[in-house]
Write an enzyme that holds these catalytic residues in place. Sequence first.
Site, PDB file in Angstrom:
ATOM      1  CG  HIS A  91      55.461  68.958  15.312  1.00 19.43           C
ATOM      2  ND1 HIS A  91      55.437  68.355  16.775  1.00 19.43           N
ATOM      3  CD2 HIS A  91      55.080  68.269  15.301  1.00 19.43           C
ATOM      4  CE1 HIS A  91      54.086  67.656  16.881  1.00 19.43           C
ATOM      5  NE2 HIS A  91      53.941  68.057  15.049  1.00 19.43           N
ATOM      6  NE  ARG A 102      49.748  68.847   5.653  1.00 14.14           N
ATOM      7  CZ  ARG A 102      49.264  68.591   6.970  1.00 14.14           C
ATOM      8  NH1 ARG A 102      50.775  66.991   7.814  1.00 14.14           N
ATOM      9  NH2 ARG A 102      48.479  69.057   8.292  1.00 14.14           N
ATOM     10  CG  ASN A 162      52.708  63.617   8.916  1.00 12.03           C
ATOM     11  OD1 ASN A 162      53.510  64.408   9.200  1.00 12.03           O
ATOM     12  ND2 ASN A 162      51.513  63.778   9.653  1.00 12.03           N
ATOM     13  CG  HIS A 186      50.749  62.204  18.414  1.00 15.59           C
ATOM     14  ND1 HIS A 186      50.726  63.513  17.255  1.00 15.59           N
ATOM     15  CD2 HIS A 186      49.116  62.009  18.862  1.00 15.59           C
ATOM     16  CE1 HIS A 186      49.140  63.613  17.649  1.00 15.59           C
ATOM     17  NE2 HIS A 186      48.616  62.582  18.490  1.00 15.59           N
ATOM     18  CG  HIS A 228      51.272  68.012  19.807  1.00 17.09           C
ATOM     19  ND1 HIS A 228      51.475  66.705  20.484  1.00 17.09           N
ATOM     20  CD2 HIS A 228      51.484  68.029  18.534  1.00 17.09           C
ATOM     21  CE1 HIS A 228      51.285  65.821  19.648  1.00 17.09           C
ATOM     22  NE2 HIS A 228      51.417  65.675  18.350  1.00 17.09           N
ATOM     23  CG  ASN A 252      45.515  65.110  17.890  1.00 15.45           C
ATOM     24  OD1 ASN A 252      46.190  64.643  18.035  1.00 15.45           O
ATOM     25  ND2 ASN A 252      45.459  63.737  16.996  1.00 15.45           N
ATOM     26  CG  ASP A 289      51.381  70.074  15.461  1.00 13.56           C
ATOM     27  OD1 ASP A 289      51.602  69.820  14.211  1.00 13.56           O
ATOM     28  OD2 ASP A 289      50.155  69.494  16.459  1.00 13.56           O
ATOM     29  CG  HIS A 292      44.915  70.094   6.421  1.00 13.56           C
ATOM     30  ND1 HIS A 292      45.109  69.069   6.488  1.00 13.56           N
ATOM     31  CD2 HIS A 292      45.415  70.356   8.544  1.00 13.56           C
ATOM     32  CE1 HIS A 292      45.630  68.980   7.817  1.00 13.56           C
ATOM     33  NE2 HIS A 292      45.752  69.063   8.796  1.00 13.56           N
TER      34      HIS A 292
END
Lengths: 317, 426
Positions: free
Chosen positions: B54, B58, B88, B175, B228, B274, B301, B305
């Site tokens: 996981h 990006r 994603n 998820h 997660h 999250n 995970d 950012h």
Amino acid sequence: MKSHLLSTGDLTKGDALRVLDTAAELRSLADRPIKKLPTLRGRTVVNLFFEDSTRTRISFEAAAKRLSADVINFSAKGSSVSKGESLKDTALTLEAMGADAVVIRHGSSGAPHRLASSGWVRSSVINAGDGTHEHPTQALLDAFTMRRHLGDLDGRRVAIVGDVLHSRVARSNALLLSTLGAEVTLVAPPTLLPVGVSSWPVATSYDLDAALEKTDVVMMLRVQRERMNAAFFPSAREYSRRYGLDDRRFARLPDHAIVMHPGPMNRGMEIAANVADSHRSVIVEQVTNGVAVRMAVLYLLLSGADTTEHAAGEPTA
Amino acid sequence: MTTYLVTGASLLGSGSGDLLLADGHLGDPADAPPDAVRIDASGLVALPGLVDLHTHLREPGREDAETVESGSRAAARGGFTAVHAMANTEPVADTAGVVEQVWHLGQTAGYCDVRPVGAVTAGLTGQRLAELGAMADSAARVRVFSDDGVCVSDAVLMRRALEYVKAFDGVVAQHAQEPRLTEDAQMNEGTMSGVLGMQGWPAVAEEAIIARDCLLAGHVGSRLHICHVSTAGSVELIRWAKSKGWNVTAEVTPHHLLLTDELVASYDPIYKVNPPLRTADDVEALRAGLADGTIDCVATDHAPHPTEDKECEWAAAAMGMLGLETALSVVQAAMVDTGRLTWAEVADRMSVRPARIGRVSDQGQALETGSPANVVLVDPAATRAVEPADSASLSRNTPFRGMELPGAVVATFLHGRATVLDGKLQ
């Protein structure tokens, strides 16, 4: 007091009493023809309002001006903030302008805390309401108002009624009034009490009628009608029937009990018009007291910060 | 290709042995050629290269936060030899074209095997299935499918996805987040959210989906993986599903093994993630679940950012934390130094099992002759203070900043080639 006012939970009993006693001295000004003191001459107070709140803003503005501070009103609407400027850049701008205190109202819980702890500003930060977290000066003015009518709050019973879950007023009052020795009962439908409220220093009840008979203060919280759309209660009428302070319930209050509301009120929803306008209602007085309490907060945070003339018992940074 | 002879390493944390890394495979140390580069590994623990199920890399789309190259460099520094790149991205990895692009970028970077995860639904919108078969048949050979970031909340769509991936031995990684119960949610719902005045994120929102999906997986006989896992109740549900003999696996992140929602009192969005940080009781249940094997593996995970997405008020901030470079240290602190996992079990939870779940055949193998030479050497006696600026990631959002963590990755070998030596990227 510390150098910021972010949560009433940060105040010791001594801190809180100092604010309230100072406010009592300053309140006498309100009855004089000339209402101004020179105490904060040359200091700059910025009202940084990311949410509309005319009531709170003008209360802070009046408080700062009566202490002779320069006041800058910075409202998010129509400013660079509405064009996407970040909280950080806004803060840096205010810092560059030499703000001594930033009074911040923000829709996000914790934004004042963030401003105070991020290192973006050196000024004192005063929380004027953050999201669904706290509104410390409202709680202080509420306590001030209660003291004027009831004296020492130790052992006094206060019922806070309504949308506790979303209320910053309820959070700040629960913490402050407990610190001052009052017995607080939060009264709400189960949907409007936060998970974990059992860890708060308060009692809770789902039954307004049971709570009213022995209370010294009943504080009604504003309830947004839209909450029924998220299934917090079935309808405004049902809410009003079960949790509204109507004439019938009002008649059952002890004779000395006072009725409070932080405003703005939904007349006919959480409080009946007759009750709001009754002789037991101190709602208008709360507004007057708000100015005195905010003067006290500004005075203690700013005048104590870099002068030595204040002896023991004065605020420390 | 350089041949390495690693001497005196503690293999999986016990005994002392040598490893010969030649031509991408492990050989017999007795056959070491004279020109082999010798690495003195006394005091170091040798583990098979770590496999992350996981990871958010990006790219494509948010190359300001991370790229496949920068993320795989961070992975190598953390001891990983394979990562699963979540879908994603922008565009979403929901076609053979995008997953092949990511796979090629990983090959070109060369710091670890980058295994793309395919989206379950087109555009992560939860409306219709993405072309799962095309991604499975592509050069990227996708086996893990996930809408991570959003829950496949439609029960029928989830059922069909679970059934459909059976055709190519795929797994759906869910998820688990019931969307209606978590609208505007900011942090774990509990004592802290009440005090802090934040919209709560109830444990039941995770557990309700896990219960449903375990039942679905049991019903259709498919492989389900739970991303997660963060609550004590989730661990109980997964334990129950496994007791039924259903093919359910689960992962836990390093941060959920170490951090709690008390940290949110700072209102610092570095702790916004999250699923949210939970309570100390949840942390304890997750550690117990990882120790007894209910939770199969640790997955980072890793969620980079840019600074501006964290340097703001809580509600405006992005969710997610860096994890690749600190994962092994956090696991050592939470599980090894507390006596709950041996190093051999760490190898199982961070390499063997995640490789098996992701069907990565050349990873997570035993440290024996013939295995692919994916090896990490760890110094368990080292300690370090986490310094965000030191990260190989393009982002700095580590919640462990300033913390003293045990253990350090000394060397990482990917198919026999050193990606990290003496703690430095090669």
